[in-house]
Every structure is written in structure tokens, then in C-alpha cells.
Motif scaffolding. Structure first.
Motif, PDB file in Angstrom:
ATOM      1  N   ILE A  98      26.158   8.482 -13.465  1.00  0.00           N
ATOM      2  CA  ILE A  98      27.084   8.033 -12.420  1.00  0.00           C
ATOM      3  C   ILE A  98      26.300   7.515 -11.223  1.00  0.00           C
ATOM      4  O   ILE A  98      26.672   6.519 -10.598  1.00  0.00           O
ATOM      5  N   LEU A  99      25.205   8.195 -10.911  1.00  0.00           N
ATOM      6  CA  LEU A  99      24.327   7.772  -9.830  1.00  0.00           C
ATOM      7  C   LEU A  99      22.880   7.923 -10.286  1.00  0.00           C
ATOM      8  O   LEU A  99      22.576   8.793 -11.119  1.00  0.00           O
ATOM      9  N   PRO A 100      21.961   7.106  -9.763  1.00  0.00           N
ATOM     10  CA  PRO A 100      20.540   7.337 -10.054  1.00  0.00           C
ATOM     11  C   PRO A 100      20.120   8.728  -9.574  1.00  0.00           C
ATOM     12  O   PRO A 100      20.704   9.269  -8.627  1.00  0.00           O
ATOM     13  N   ALA A 101      19.109   9.297 -10.239  1.00  0.00           N
ATOM     14  CA  ALA A 101      18.687  10.669  -9.920  1.00  0.00           C
ATOM     15  C   ALA A 101      18.320  10.819  -8.446  1.00  0.00           C
ATOM     16  O   ALA A 101      18.703  11.798  -7.796  1.00  0.00           O
ATOM     17  N   ALA A 102      17.588   9.846  -7.906  1.00  0.00           N
ATOM     18  CA  ALA A 102      17.157   9.954  -6.505  1.00  0.00           C
ATOM     19  C   ALA A 102      18.355  10.010  -5.568  1.00  0.00           C
ATOM     20  O   ALA A 102      18.397  10.816  -4.624  1.00  0.00           O
ATOM     21  N   ILE A 103      19.372   9.174  -5.806  1.00  0.00           N
ATOM     22  CA  ILE A 103      20.564   9.159  -4.962  1.00  0.00           C
ATOM     23  C   ILE A 103      21.371  10.442  -5.142  1.00  0.00           C
ATOM     24  O   ILE A 103      21.846  11.047  -4.171  1.00  0.00           O
ATOM     25  N   SER A 104      21.509  10.873  -6.388  1.00  0.00           N
ATOM     26  CA  SER A 104      22.294  12.074  -6.681  1.00  0.00           C
ATOM     27  C   SER A 104      21.726  13.300  -5.966  1.00  0.00           C
ATOM     28  O   SER A 104      22.462  14.056  -5.318  1.00  0.00           O
ATOM     29  N   PHE A 105      20.421  13.490  -6.054  1.00  0.00           N
ATOM     30  CA  PHE A 105      19.819  14.680  -5.450  1.00  0.00           C
ATOM     31  C   PHE A 105      19.680  14.542  -3.939  1.00  0.00           C
ATOM     32  O   PHE A 105      19.708  15.543  -3.219  1.00  0.00           O
ATOM     33  N   ALA A 106      19.562  13.313  -3.440  1.00  0.00           N
ATOM     34  CA  ALA A 106      19.580  13.116  -1.988  1.00  0.00           C
ATOM     35  C   ALA A 106      20.942  13.482  -1.420  1.00  0.00           C
ATOM     36  O   ALA A 106      21.045  14.091  -0.343  1.00  0.00           O
ATOM     37  N   LEU A 107      22.017  13.129  -2.137  1.00  0.00           N
ATOM     38  CA  LEU A 107      23.364  13.543  -1.727  1.00  0.00           C
ATOM     39  C   LEU A 107      23.485  15.069  -1.745  1.00  0.00           C
ATOM     40  O   LEU A 107      24.140  15.659  -0.889  1.00  0.00           O
TER      41      LEU A 107
ATOM     42  N   ALA B 120       0.812  -1.220   0.000  1.00  0.00           N
ATOM     43  CA  ALA B 120       0.000   0.000   0.000  1.00  0.00           C
ATOM     44  C   ALA B 120       0.842   1.265   0.000  1.00  0.00           C
ATOM     45  O   ALA B 120       0.500   2.254  -0.652  1.00  0.00           O
ATOM     46  N   PHE B 121       1.953   1.230   0.732  1.00  0.00           N
ATOM     47  CA  PHE B 121       2.729   2.467   0.894  1.00  0.00           C
ATOM     48  C   PHE B 121       4.113   2.380   0.259  1.00  0.00           C
ATOM     49  O   PHE B 121       5.009   3.138   0.627  1.00  0.00           O
ATOM     50  N   VAL B 122       4.282   1.477  -0.693  1.00  0.00           N
ATOM     51  CA  VAL B 122       5.583   1.384  -1.369  1.00  0.00           C
ATOM     52  C   VAL B 122       5.876   2.647  -2.174  1.00  0.00           C
ATOM     53  O   VAL B 122       7.034   2.956  -2.466  1.00  0.00           O
ATOM     54  N   GLY B 123       4.816   3.373  -2.525  1.00  0.00           N
ATOM     55  CA  GLY B 123       5.013   4.594  -3.297  1.00  0.00           C
ATOM     56  C   GLY B 123       5.859   5.630  -2.577  1.00  0.00           C
ATOM     57  O   GLY B 123       6.546   6.437  -3.208  1.00  0.00           O
ATOM     58  N   PHE B 124       5.834   5.619  -1.238  1.00  0.00           N
ATOM     59  CA  PHE B 124       6.607   6.603  -0.483  1.00  0.00           C
ATOM     60  C   PHE B 124       8.111   6.359  -0.598  1.00  0.00           C
ATOM     61  O   PHE B 124       8.900   7.249  -0.301  1.00  0.00           O
ATOM     62  N   GLY B 125       8.479   5.160  -1.014  1.00  0.00           N
ATOM     63  CA  GLY B 125       9.900   4.889  -1.235  1.00  0.00           C
ATOM     64  C   GLY B 125      10.270   4.871  -2.705  1.00  0.00           C
ATOM     65  O   GLY B 125      11.397   4.523  -3.056  1.00  0.00           O
TER      66      GLY B 125
ATOM     67  N   ILE C 221      11.109  10.431  -4.036  1.00  0.00           N
ATOM     68  CA  ILE C 221      12.304  10.933  -3.355  1.00  0.00           C
ATOM     69  C   ILE C 221      12.943  12.061  -4.157  1.00  0.00           C
ATOM     70  O   ILE C 221      13.356  13.087  -3.607  1.00  0.00           O
ATOM     71  N   THR C 222      13.010  11.882  -5.468  1.00  0.00           N
ATOM     72  CA  THR C 222      13.640  12.899  -6.324  1.00  0.00           C
ATOM     73  C   THR C 222      12.860  14.201  -6.291  1.00  0.00           C
ATOM     74  O   THR C 222      13.445  15.287  -6.215  1.00  0.00           O
TER      75      THR C 222
ATOM     76  N   MET D 225       9.417  21.203 -19.139  1.00  0.00           N
ATOM     77  CA  MET D 225       9.342  19.914 -19.837  1.00  0.00           C
ATOM     78  C   MET D 225      10.661  19.517 -20.499  1.00  0.00           C
ATOM     79  O   MET D 225      10.749  18.470 -21.139  1.00  0.00           O
ATOM     80  N   THR D 226      11.714  20.309 -20.345  1.00  0.00           N
ATOM     81  CA  THR D 226      12.943  20.080 -21.098  1.00  0.00           C
ATOM     82  C   THR D 226      13.960  19.182 -20.415  1.00  0.00           C
ATOM     83  O   THR D 226      14.922  18.761 -21.046  1.00  0.00           O
ATOM     84  N   THR D 227      13.806  18.904 -19.119  1.00  0.00           N
ATOM     85  CA  THR D 227      14.741  18.027 -18.409  1.00  0.00           C
ATOM     86  C   THR D 227      13.987  17.086 -17.479  1.00  0.00           C
ATOM     87  O   THR D 227      12.804  17.311 -17.168  1.00  0.00           O
ATOM     88  N   LEU D 228      14.681  16.079 -17.009  1.00  0.00           N
ATOM     89  CA  LEU D 228      14.084  15.104 -16.090  1.00  0.00           C
ATOM     90  C   LEU D 228      13.557  15.758 -14.830  1.00  0.00           C
ATOM     91  O   LEU D 228      12.495  15.396 -14.325  1.00  0.00           O
ATOM     92  N   ILE D 229      14.302  16.745 -14.304  1.00  0.00           N
ATOM     93  CA  ILE D 229      13.950  17.334 -13.008  1.00  0.00           C
ATOM     94  C   ILE D 229      13.115  18.597 -13.154  1.00  0.00           C
ATOM     95  O   ILE D 229      12.816  19.258 -12.170  1.00  0.00           O
ATOM     96  N   GLY D 230      12.727  18.945 -14.374  1.00  0.00           N
ATOM     97  CA  GLY D 230      12.017  20.200 -14.582  1.00  0.00           C
ATOM     98  C   GLY D 230      10.632  20.246 -13.981  1.00  0.00           C
ATOM     99  O   GLY D 230      10.154  21.306 -13.597  1.00  0.00           O
ATOM    100  N   THR D 231       9.969  19.083 -13.911  1.00  0.00           N
ATOM    101  CA  THR D 231       8.602  19.053 -13.410  1.00  0.00           C
ATOM    102  C   THR D 231       8.281  17.634 -12.927  1.00  0.00           C
ATOM    103  O   THR D 231       8.815  16.656 -13.477  1.00  0.00           O
ATOM    104  N   PRO D 232       7.429  17.467 -11.912  1.00  0.00           N
ATOM    105  CA  PRO D 232       7.130  16.128 -11.386  1.00  0.00           C
ATOM    106  C   PRO D 232       6.636  15.118 -12.416  1.00  0.00           C
ATOM    107  O   PRO D 232       7.005  13.941 -12.340  1.00  0.00           O
TER     108      PRO D 232
END
Length: 652
Positions: free
Chosen positions: A478-487, A48-53, A58-59, A148-155
Motif C-alpha cells: 500500500i505504501l513503500p516501506a520507508a513511507i510506511s515506517f516514517a508514518l 556525495a550525500f544522496v545516500g542520506f535520503g 530512512i527505513t 533474515m526472515t523479513t525485510l525489516i529484520g536486519t539492515p
């Protein structure tokens, strides 16, 4: 159609209806949808709550925090001041603002980008005598196009990437969106810049600022190394005029010069009495490397306290050596020596009237909780007729008086000795608790926490470097987006770019909950075969097996839904349908997922389709039906440019 399909489609229709109705917040509706699916057995309880991870969730949270760091440090203010033309006509101004909004939105939250540029746009509209909506709507649409031009530009881009990872194990990379996104953004921006002002209805502004405080009167010191050292006062005033500020007095060696000659050369440690609007105060100070007098005094007091502490330590060590050498020390003498050292220390608590135990101001003003807060002096307040110096505001309360607004009046009195009047608006620097304590004791009511980002060059540089490194780590795989931005978030905390107190305030929690709740619901649509069922219906009845028509249909349907419901929710609902459509046609699913990403980002017809559209509704004085006049041509351009670009970049 079996029972699970009927149930999940019923839940989906109900969810969309509630989204469109708008009676409850999107996150509440999404969570209700998830819980209904769990109760009906469509989503396993342990999932049910796997979406939170989920990496996309996270990104999104990390990007919001890093965007806030760029905002709070003044990095974007510096960029804005550097890039935007100081004096230009409406066409150049609109082009520069919209383009800058699009560029910023590609790498930070586009709502944050618009919020940063809105005050600038309102000032420019006022200067040029334009209705604010004529600049605000093109600015908002430019920021949406840039997202809309990059991965992190919008959810939605992150959500689409997450669904793609579910197909082949890897999501879209940072710039996979760029070829199609840039083509659409460039076409849309060109149209907005050339014709935008003429298609936006002329409306009267509907109170964008909440309350007016008038111009602030503040003191700024010319410190060592400032570019203002050696400038003529006339040259400095010319620079300040670009930020709607002016020097109305000069203080040199504690002597006031009420009407200084414009040809007077400025020296280090001169104090300028500056009049500026609240929104332009930060840029006026940053443009000439000026330091608020109150902040300079705090730093100087801290430096002296540190020197005194060092000297006290040296004296204590010397006394200990002499005592040991003479072997005459006793416990009583050591106690007296220790008490004396503590008594002389500048960090000692200050008591007044035998009641107040005061936090040392050097500690209080270095706290992570320090904010800029406006307060108004109430009638019959204890502060009336007294000055900041009279009540020892820094020593007693651990706060600084940075500026004062007294509408329609000027005074050459030093800020710290100015006698307060009812209705004065004060800009205070301190912890919310300290300012609240001051307000309660002295009869001042808080107005708002001001978003005045006084540029800290070192912090702005740190925030920019951290964001750039995080983007590069994700962009080059080099790193997944979620890990990179968490760092990146962790680095921002370690280097004090973001304070722990404001860390979670930067996260748009309703969006996070919405994403986390709808991801399991979307998975249920796929696992029950409902997504394939919807896709088959669309393909057989409308597209009739034609892959190109199906691709355009997915884009148009997504764009239409996004005009009436949250774009993240739209992406989560449409991704399973897009994947199912591609599977039915044996086509490239990447093209269909990209169509969802584009459509979910392009909400231009209503004020409720995107937060940026809502943000300009009041300041621009718009009505619900004002958006389509500029928005509909843009959506036509999106389809006309987007479909051919998708076919070229992601062949079916």
C-alpha cells in the motif's frame, strides 16, 4: 583495467582492511571512503550525500525508533512474561528463549530483541545453576537467525532491497525473504536447541551487570480493577515468586502489618511492601496490576489539582456574574479576586527558605523527559538521617522516590519516612535535570539510568498497533516501506508513545552514517565497471561459468566477510558484485542478491562480526575463539539449506 577501476578497487581494498583492523569506527571509515571517492572524481560532488535520503537508510532509522517504542512501553516485556515458561528445565527454557528471540528479531531490531531477553536469560541461568554463556550464545544466534526472515529484520535486507530497486525500480517486499529465511532459521534453531549447550564452552561470567544494587524495597498499591483485589496473600506471593519477588509487609489504612497472615484477603488500596531484584521489579508489578505508590500519589495529586482548578474556575465565574449583575465591580476588586484565585491554585510555585522556586510536581512528572535513574547516597551527604518526607522531595525537586536498595537489610518503615544511610541506592523518577539538582543539593551521585520498563498497558497497546499497521502497509504494498515506517514514527510521536527527547536516541547513528556513505561508493563500483570486473574474475577462476557454484560462492564470500566486518557494510560491498555476477552468467539477479542478504546476516564465527555477538562477550565470559565451535556448524547448515532453497524459490 582502466584508471577509475584501479582507483575504486584501491579504495575498496583499503576500506575493507580498515574495517577488519577495527582501529576506527565503521562510520568513520565509510565516510573517509566516500570523501576519497569524491576527491578522486569517482563520485560526483552533487551525489556525495544522496545516500542520506536513500529509502533503506530512512527505513533503518524508523525501524530502530519503532523498536524502541515497543521496548520502552513494556509491550515486549508483557509478551516475554506471557510466552516464556516460568518453571522448566534447561532444554525447554533454551528452546523458548531462542525461538522468542527469533520471532522478535523478525519484526524489530535484533540487537534490541537480545537486549530485552538478556536479563531474563541471566536470571534463568542463575536459577538453574548454568554458566550464563550456555544460554546467551544460543539466544544471540537465535536472534540473528530470526532477523533474515523479513525485510525489516536486519539492515542488510533493506540494503539488498535498495539495490534490487535500482535494477527494475521495485525492491523486495516484506515477506520475500521469508521462504528461504524461515527454512534456514528453522534448521539453525533446531541445531542450536538440540546441541547448542554442548558446543558452547563453559566460561565464568565476567561481570555482566556493572554494579550490584541488591534487592529493591518498594511500595505498591492495589488500585481499583487490579486482579490482586480479593486474592489471598499466599496466592499473590506465589505469583510474585515467578518474578523473584516477595511481599514482606502490608499497610492497610496507614497501619503497618509486619507479618501478615498468608490467608489474609487483599483489598483495594492496600499497600504492599515488596522486595525484588532490580531486573525483575517491573515484571513483578506488571504481573499483578500493581501500581507504584509514588506514581499513584502523583496521579492522585494531579487529579486533586485539576478538581481544585475547576472549582476555582467555577467560583470565579460565579463571582463575575454576581459582580456584573450588581454593577458594583471596580478594578481594585477584580485585582484582589484574581490574586486570591492564583494564591489558592495548586499550580502555584512553592518557595522554601525564600530561595527555591519549584516546578509544580504534577507538571514535572508528566514531562516527556521523565526517566528512572539510580543514585547512591554518598558518605556525609545532607540526606543521611533524613527521609523523603523530611525534605519534601516531591514538592521541592519534582521527583519521586520509587524504591530503595539497602543490601542485606530490611525495614518495615514506610518508604517516604525511611531514614537514609550512606550507600543506600535509590530509584528516582524525574527529569535528568531534576534528579541532578537533587543529587547536588542532597549529596547523592548518579549510578545509571535504569532500563526498567514499567508496563503501561495503553502505551504498549498503542506501540503494538502502530508497528502492526506499519508492517501491514508495507507488506501489502500500500505504501513503500520507508513511507510506511516514517508514518509509524509520526503516529508514535502524536500519541506520545515516543517522547521527542528520546526519539533520536533510539537511532543507531553510526549504522545510518555507514549506510549513507557506502551507497554512493557502491554506485561508483558499478558505474566504473569494477563490480563486473570482480564478478568476472570470481566466475572465470573459481566458478568457471557454473551458475550454481557462483551462487554458493557469493554466499560463502559474503558470510566470511560478515564474520569480520559490519554486516551492513558487507551487504553494500557485495551487492554490486552479486549483480555483476548475475549479469555475466545471464542468471536471475534476485537469487544472487538473496544470497548476499543471507550471507551478510550470518556472522557466527567471531565476537566482532555482529553486535549481538559482541553484546554477550562480557556477560558470557567468552574469548575470541569460543564462537566458531557452535558458529561453524551453523554456517555449514546455512550453506547446505540456503543454496537449494535459493534455487527453488529464485530459479536461475
Amino acid at each position: 583495467m582502466d584508471s577509475p577501476q584501479i582507483m575504486i578497487l584501491t579504495v575498496l581494498v583499503g576500506t575493507v582492511i580498515l574495517f577488519l583492523w577495527g582501529r576506527w569506527r565503521h562510520d568513520m571509515v565509510a565516510m573517509a571512503s566516500l570523501l576519497v571517492c569524491v576527491i578522486l572524481g569517482l563520485v560526483p560532488t552533487d551525489a556525495a550525500f544522496v545516500g542520506f535520503g536513500h529509502p533503506a537508510v530512512i527505513t533503518v532509522a524508523c525501524i530502530l525508533i519503532l523498536s524502541s517504542a515497543l521496548q520502552q512501553s513494556g509491550a515486549v516485556d508483557t509478551l516475554t512474561r506471557t510466552v516464556l515458561p516460568q518453571s522448566a528445565g534447561p532444554f525447554i527454557t533454551l528452546a523458548a528463549l531462542s525461538t522468542l528471540a527469533a520471532i522478535l528479531s523478525a519484526f524489530m531490531n535484533n540487537v534490541g530483541a537480545l537486549a530485552l531477553l538478556m536479563p531474563v536469560a541471566l536470571q534463568i541461568a542463575n536459577k538453574q545453576g548454568l554458566p550464563p554463556g550456555k544460554i546467551l550464545m544460543p539466544l544471540a544466534f537465535g536472534s540473528i537467525l530470526g532477523g533474515m526472515t523479513t525485510l525489516i529484520g536486519t539492515p542488510p535486507n533493506l540494503i539488498v532491497s535498495g539495490f534490487r530497486a535500482g535494477i527494475d525500480g521495485s525492491g523486495f517486499s516484506m515477506f520475500d525473504y521469508s521462504p528461504v529465511g524461515l527454512a534456514i532459521a528453522a534448521s539453525g534453531l533446531t541445531f542450536v536447541i538440540l546441541l547448542g549447550r554442548f558446543l558452547v564452552p563453559t566460561r565464568e561470567r565476567a561481570g555482566a551487570e556493572g554494579f550490584e544494587t541488591g534487592s529493591y524495597l518498594t511500595e505498591a498499591r492495589i488500585t481499583e480493577g487490579s486482579k490482586s483485589v480479593g486474592m489471598l496473600l499466599s496466592d499473590l506471593n506465589n505469583e510474585l515468586e515467578k518474578s523473584d519477588a516477595q511481599v514482606i509487609g502490608l499497610i492497610r489504612h496507614e497501619r503497618r502489618i509486619p507479618a501478615p497472615s498468608p490467608y489474609r484477603e487483599l483489598h483495594q488500596n492496600d499497600i504492599l511492601l515488596i522486595e525484588a531484584e532490580p531486573e525483575s521489579l517491573a515484571s513483578a508489578l506488571s504481573a499483578l496490576d500493581l501500581t507504584l505508590e509514588a506514581e499513584w500519589r502523583s496521579a492522585e495529586a494531579e487529579r486533586r489539582a485539576q478538581e481544585a482548578a475547576k472549582q476555582a474556575g467555577k467560583d470565579t465565574k460565579q463571582e463575575d456574574k454576581e459582580t456584573t449583575k450588581a454593577q458594583k465591580a471596580n478594578t481594585s476588586e477584580k485585582t484582589i479576586s484574581t490574586d486570591k484565585t492564583q494564591q489558592d491554585s495548586p499550580q502555584d510555585d512553592i518557595r522554601e527558605d525564600g530561595e527555591d522556586v519549584v516546578i509544580p510536581p504534577e507538571k514535572a512528572l508528566k514531562s516527556d523527559d521523565v526517566s528512572l535513574i539510580e543514585v547512591v547516597v554518598l558518605p556525609n551527604a545532607a540526606f543521611i538521617g533524613r527521609s523523603a518526607a523530611d525534605i519534601r522531595i516531591r514538592n521541592r525537586f519534582g521527583i519521586n522516590l520509587l524504591a530503595l536498595s539497602r543490601q542485606g537489610q530490611r525495614s518495615m518503615t514506610r518508604l517516604r519516612t525511611m531514614k537514609m544511610q550512606a550507600g543506600d541506592v535509590l530509584l528516582m523518577q524525574g527529569t535528568p535535570h531534576a534528579v541532578a539538582e537533587f543529587g547536588n543539593r542532597m549529596g547523592c551521585a548518579p549510578l545509571a539510568e535504569r532500563a526498567l520498563h514499567l508496563t503501561d498497558k495503553s502505551q504498549a497497546l498503542k506501540a503494538s498497533v502502530i508497528m502492526a499497521i506499519a508492517i501491514l502497509l508495507a507488506a501489502f504494498g500500500i505504501l513503500p516501506a520507508a513511507i510506511s515506517f516514517a508514518l509509524g514514527v509520526l503516529a508514535s510521536l502524536l500519541f506520545s508513545v515516543v517522547s521527542p527527547r528520546t526519539l533520536y536516541d533510539a537511532v543507531d547513528w553510526p549504522v545510518v552514517v555507514l549506510l549513507a556513505a557506502l551507497i554512493p561508493v557502491a554506485n561508483a563500483m558499478e558505474s566504473t565497471g569494477s563490480a563486473d570486473l570482480i564478478a568476472r574474475f570470481l566466475l572465470e577462476t573459481i566458478a568457471q561459468g557454473n551458475a550454481v557454484i557462483a551462487l554458493g560462492l557469493i554466499l560463502v564470500v559474503t558470510m566470511t566477510l560478515s564474520d569480520f566486518m559490519n554486516n551492513a557494510a558487507t551487504a553494500a560491498v557485495m551487492c554490486p558484485i552479486a549483480i555483476g555476477s548475475a549479469a555475466q552468467l545471464d542468471a536471475n539477479p534476485d537469487a544472487f542478491l538473496m544470497a548476499v542478504a543471507i550471507g551478510a546476516s550470518c556472522a557466527f564465527l567471531t565476537p566482532i562480526g555482529h553486535q549481538n555477538n559482541t553484546l554477550i562477550l562480557g556477560p558470557g565470559g567468552f574469548r575470541f575463539g569460543d564462537y566458531w565451535k557452535l558458529g561453524l556448524p551453523i554456517e555449514i547448515i546455512v550453506v547446505a539449506v540456503g543454496v537449494p532453497m535459493l534455487l527453488w524459490m529464485w530459479p536461475l
